[in-house]
Structure formats: C-alpha cells, structure tokens
Design a protein around this motif. Sequence first.
Motif, PDB file in Angstrom:
ATOM      1  N   ASP A 142       0.861  -1.175   0.000  1.00  0.00           N
ATOM      2  CA  ASP A 142       0.000   0.000   0.000  1.00  0.00           C
ATOM      3  C   ASP A 142       0.902   1.230   0.000  1.00  0.00           C
ATOM      4  O   ASP A 142       1.519   1.556   1.010  1.00  0.00           O
ATOM      5  N   GLN A 188       0.276   4.219   0.063  1.00  0.00           N
ATOM      6  CA  GLN A 188      -0.160   5.345   0.891  1.00  0.00           C
ATOM      7  C   GLN A 188       0.116   5.092   2.371  1.00  0.00           C
ATOM      8  O   GLN A 188      -0.161   5.955   3.207  1.00  0.00           O
ATOM      9  N   ALA A 189       0.654   3.916   2.668  1.00  0.00           N
ATOM     10  CA  ALA A 189       0.966   3.589   4.062  1.00  0.00           C
ATOM     11  C   ALA A 189       2.019   4.562   4.596  1.00  0.00           C
ATOM     12  O   ALA A 189       2.983   4.902   3.914  1.00  0.00           O
ATOM     13  N   ARG A 191      -4.739  10.210   3.457  1.00  0.00           N
ATOM     14  CA  ARG A 191      -5.029   9.265   2.379  1.00  0.00           C
ATOM     15  C   ARG A 191      -5.722  10.020   1.257  1.00  0.00           C
ATOM     16  O   ARG A 191      -6.641  10.811   1.488  1.00  0.00           O
ATOM     17  N   ASP A 193      -9.784   2.760   7.179  1.00  0.00           N
ATOM     18  CA  ASP A 193      -8.398   3.223   7.152  1.00  0.00           C
ATOM     19  C   ASP A 193      -7.920   3.701   8.519  1.00  0.00           C
ATOM     20  O   ASP A 193      -6.811   4.207   8.662  1.00  0.00           O
TER      21      ASP A 193
END
Length: 297
Positions: free
Chosen positions: A115, A117-118, A123, A170
Amino acid sequence: MPNRRPRGYQPLWKPRARTRELLAAVDRVLARYAAQLPLTIRQVWYSLISDGVVVKEERSYKRLVEVLGMARRSGRIRWEALRDDTEIRAEPIAYAGPEDFRAALRQAALDFRLDRQAGQEVRLETWSETAGMVNQLVTVADPYGVPVYSGSGFNGLPAKRGAALRAAADGHRAVRIFVISDWDQSGVHLFSALAEDVTAFAGVDAPGTEIVFERLAVTEQQIADYQLPTAAPKTSDNRSFTGTSTTQAEALPPDVLAAVLRGAIEAHRDMDVLDELLEREEEQRRTLLHRLGFDAP
C-alpha cells in the motif's frame, strides 16, 4: 463517408481531401499527447478547437465521431489511441494449462506491491466525472497508490457511502478527495452534493475523520490561463451557478491535467516515506519470486 452505416472493418475506405486534412490534425493531437493516450473523442475535439481546426459546434463533434469511427475501422488510426468507455466486461478467468497458470503466477508476483499510501498523514483519492479520462488519471495516480473513481458513481449512493466506509476502514486517517468535473451548473452541483453526502455518511460511519474535497479541474482560473473553449450556461438548468460561462473537463489539455494531478498528489506526500516503502516493496517482491521458484527479472 459511405451512404449506409458501416459495419466491421473498412480497409477500402478512401476519405476525401477535407477529411484527410481533419485526420492529419488528429494525428498531430495524438502525437502531442502520446504520454496521455488513450484520449476521449471529446478531448481530441477540444484540442482541435484550440488548434483552430474546427469550431465549437455540436455538428463538428458529431462529424468527428463519424470520421474517427471510420478511421479506426479502416486502420487509419489505432484502436488503442481512443477510449469510448461504453463497454462493461465480466470475463471468467481461465488458463490454457498448468504452464499458462505458472506464467500468470509469476506475473502476479512481479506485480506485487505494498500500500503506497501507508505511512502518509493523509489518504488521497481522485474522482473524475468523466469515465473516459480514468486511464489517463490512473497513469499519474497509480505510482503513488492513489485510487481513481469515476463516472455516474458520483450520483450513486453506494459510491458515496463507500467513500465513508473506506475512511472508517483506514483507521480514521484524514482523507483528501481530488475532484475533476465540468465547470457548469451540473459539475458545480455534483461537487457540492458529493462533498455533502460523503461527509454526512462519514459522520456516522467514520466519526471524527477529516474529509476534505478539492476541486482540481476545471476551475475558472484554468479557463483563463489556458483559454479553454466555453459556452453559455444552460438556461434550462435553474441550479445556482456563479460562472458566466461553462467548460467541460475534457477541454483541459491532457498533459496539463496530468501535471495538475501529479502536483496535487505530491503536495500531500512525504516522498522520503514513499521512497523507503518502494525499497521495501522491491525487496519483498524479490523474496516472493524466490520462494515461488522464479528468477528475479
């Protein structure tokens, strides 16, 4: 153009001189935006308007649709250069045999990714009113792990609720949604309705989560900066609209749109965090290939 509606391939098509001139102008547009292909026909049309090749009249658009249809049927223009988005696919997964499955398994391992965007504070999502522009937006957004949503889902309740549920899943991290829509009564209303509805759903499904909507395109400033073709607001649409003219999102040059989206994404990314994640991703990909018995590329 043939008198009757064409069917199948048309290898013997012989366009007239005026049509050949139009196709030459289309070639120049496709070459100019080679990095953003496939384009929608409306994007090609707006580029031709900006180039002074055609005038902004619906009949010129309809003629372009017909000409490009024949150009593709005849092989004059590659099918892959244009995108219509009228097809919905649901194809079963099947393999020619064990070796074909093994090749697919290796490709799946090569496609392994984390991921991206981790570790980021916010986000990101991108929403486009026009489905035909999704592939172009994905080209920009995918390397950063930013998803792209499109089309009639703007007005669909499941899509709006889905945004709130993603925010909840999330871990209530802040969310920023980039929106690309037409600058007209419908596009402005769509933006506000989307923001209000998603925020209302999130108030229940993801309470306390900050969700910010940012209009990336089209804006009045972009209309002025790039001298985009405009039309008068529809008198039949009574919804409030402060603009004095309207412009479709597809009027913004594809390379400009790509730069706008990339800049917006990077403005909210910690690139050091992303670089570290990409290094970890590559290491894990190599480990996965080794465990499956495949050579690393």
